[in-house]
Design an enzyme around this catalytic site. Sequence first.
Site, mmCIF file in Angstrom:
data_model
loop_
_atom_site.group_PDB
_atom_site.id
_atom_site.type_symbol
_atom_site.label_atom_id
_atom_site.label_comp_id
_atom_site.label_asym_id
_atom_site.label_seq_id
_atom_site.Cartn_x
_atom_site.Cartn_y
_atom_site.Cartn_z
ATOM 1 N N HIS A 64 2.712 -31.223 -12.838
ATOM 2 C CA HIS A 64 2.611 -29.981 -12.066
ATOM 3 C C HIS A 64 3.106 -30.165 -10.636
ATOM 4 C CE1 HIS A 64 -1.262 -30.745 -9.845
ATOM 5 N NE2 HIS A 64 -1.580 -31.467 -10.901
ATOM 6 N N ASP A 176 -1.276 -35.986 -6.242
ATOM 7 C CA ASP A 176 -1.690 -35.103 -7.345
ATOM 8 C C ASP A 176 -0.933 -33.798 -7.159
ATOM 9 O OD1 ASP A 176 -2.926 -33.532 -9.215
ATOM 10 O OD2 ASP A 176 -4.855 -33.443 -8.196
ATOM 11 N N GLU A 208 -1.324 -25.530 -11.540
ATOM 12 C CA GLU A 208 -2.285 -26.311 -12.322
ATOM 13 C C GLU A 208 -3.659 -26.288 -11.658
ATOM 14 O OE1 GLU A 208 -4.598 -29.937 -13.556
ATOM 15 O OE2 GLU A 208 -3.927 -29.373 -11.559
ATOM 16 N N GLU A 209 -3.643 -26.380 -10.330
ATOM 17 C CA GLU A 209 -4.894 -26.528 -9.571
ATOM 18 C C GLU A 209 -5.771 -25.281 -9.615
ATOM 19 O OE1 GLU A 209 -5.910 -29.280 -8.553
ATOM 20 O OE2 GLU A 209 -4.178 -30.570 -8.233
ATOM 21 N N HIS A 317 -7.337 -34.970 -3.586
ATOM 22 C CA HIS A 317 -7.694 -33.654 -3.025
ATOM 23 C C HIS A 317 -8.142 -33.762 -1.565
ATOM 24 C CE1 HIS A 317 -7.995 -31.050 -6.911
ATOM 25 N NE2 HIS A 317 -7.076 -31.982 -7.017
HETATM 26 ZN ZN LIG Z 1 -3.189 -32.803 -10.931
#
Ligand SMILES: [Zn+2]
Length: 350
Positions: A64, A176, A208-209, A317
Amino acid sequence: VDRYIELLMELSDAFGPSGFEDDVRELIINRISALGYSYTVDRRGNLIAIKKGEGNYRVIVDAHMDEVGFMVKYISERGFIQLVPIGGYDDRILPGHIVKFKTDGTFVEGVFSTLPPHVLTQEERSKPLKLDKLWVDIGANSKEEILKKGISPGTPGVIHYNSRKMGNKIMGKAFDDRAGCAVLLYLMEELKDVGLPYDIVFAFATQEEVGLKGAHVIKEQYEGDIALIFEGTLATDIEGVSEKSMITRAGFGPALTLMDRSVIPSHRLLRFIEKIAERNNIPYQYKMPGVGGTDGGAYGLKNMEVAVIAVPARNIHSPTSLIDVNDFTATLTLAKEVILALPEYLNRER
Ligand SMILES: [Zn+2]
């Protein structure tokens, strides 16, 4: 593989909270066009490139493009900005950081307003500040001034730090899942002129998040036999965390998902990936079951075998996550070896 460390850093620095992946997509498009791939971008912003092969099988390889961030919710008359999160940010880590907003042509920076300890009560000092109580100051004196800068409700923002090397690790804001994006780009370059007995759909997904939104659209458009998801996942091997709480560990190789909150991967496929890793002396580890979720949750709703391979990232994150360089390069190698060996798996006796 070393070039891909630089590329990963460049990808991580690109602005791209969910729904605003344009800069990341642009970077990837430039790259894959230079490699000679054609591509499509669907109405939801997903970027798809297909490598045709001989035979009837099809493998979807997904990463993603989006990262967690914020959106402007409200601007006060005095010139302060309130935000809502895009995806899962931890309110505790916000104060003291710089927010970068993307307006129509430029970026505008701001800081979270915080009161100094001198004027706080004991109770206030011990409580974390919640995002809905935090205001961002971009140095403006009025709402009008902020609007003139191109910031209004709906403007996206992220906490931005340029990635950099730290010892045997790299720090950045968006591993990420730009780590996964880098893996796909590596595969696209390495496999460019390799004939394979199956089609590969390279899927760079959006949103995606905020609930695997892009992948849900992709899975409706493209059928496949296998979906391989490449991710950045949480490494919790920091000081003070007990062994039983270590979801994955930095420096112990790519992490294979046994089960997360979105999908139970194919354990047959998992055994095959382990076999390929062992055959090529690539280290790997398991991600502790029950934590997190990935685009695998979307593909897992279709008639496909799913596996998730991830680069462990400490402080995920947050704007300063850390990955181990060896974990990243081992993930590149494992990805390639698995793709090259897949015919063995697809053509096995069932
Ligand atoms: Zn991810």
